[in-house]
Write a protein that holds these residues in place. Structure first.
Motif, mmCIF file in Angstrom:
data_model
loop_
_atom_site.group_PDB
_atom_site.id
_atom_site.type_symbol
_atom_site.label_atom_id
_atom_site.label_comp_id
_atom_site.label_asym_id
_atom_site.label_seq_id
_atom_site.Cartn_x
_atom_site.Cartn_y
_atom_site.Cartn_z
ATOM 1 N N CYS A 18 -0.790 5.580 -7.401
ATOM 2 C CA CYS A 18 -1.403 5.759 -6.212
ATOM 3 C C CYS A 18 -0.560 5.608 -4.782
ATOM 4 C CB CYS A 18 -2.236 4.232 -6.111
ATOM 5 S SG CYS A 18 -3.508 4.426 -4.823
ATOM 6 N N GLY A 46 -5.081 2.986 -12.297
ATOM 7 C CA GLY A 46 -6.041 3.005 -11.077
ATOM 8 C C GLY A 46 -6.529 4.184 -10.714
ATOM 9 N N ASP A 50 -9.740 5.323 -8.639
ATOM 10 C CA ASP A 50 -9.218 6.355 -7.367
ATOM 11 C C ASP A 50 -9.975 7.678 -7.345
ATOM 12 O OD1 ASP A 50 -7.896 4.023 -6.656
ATOM 13 O OD2 ASP A 50 -5.967 5.114 -7.138
#
Length: 81
Positions: A18, A46, A50
């Motif tokens: 990220c 993630g 996201d």
């Protein structure tokens, strides 16, 4: 996996964390024609939330599907406008 759509291009962001999967997805989708489907391959767990959050908040894209395949997360994003 439901592949009722044709993949136009594959973006490999494995190893990126990220926010790079989302940044690179946005850059790639911007360069595609309307109706194109981008397959994004990521290893950052993630990226599931996201990319989903980015797609929901972005006009002109639709998240078609997300699949967890071992330790690779596959995202299918269509450019709708």
């Amino acid at each position: 996996m439901n592949e009722a759509f044709d993949i136009t291009e594959t973006l490999d962001v494995k190893g990126a964390s990220c926010p790079m999967p989302v940044v690179k997805t946005k850059n790639a989708i911007d360069n595609l024609a309307e109706g194109s489907v981008l397959e994004v391959l990521a290893t950052d767990s993630g990226s599931m939330s996201d990319i989903e959050g980015w797609a929901e908040g972005t006009t002109g894209v639709e998240l078609l599907e997300q699949v967890e395949d071992g330790n690779v997360y596959k995202h299918y994003v269509e450019k709708t406008a």
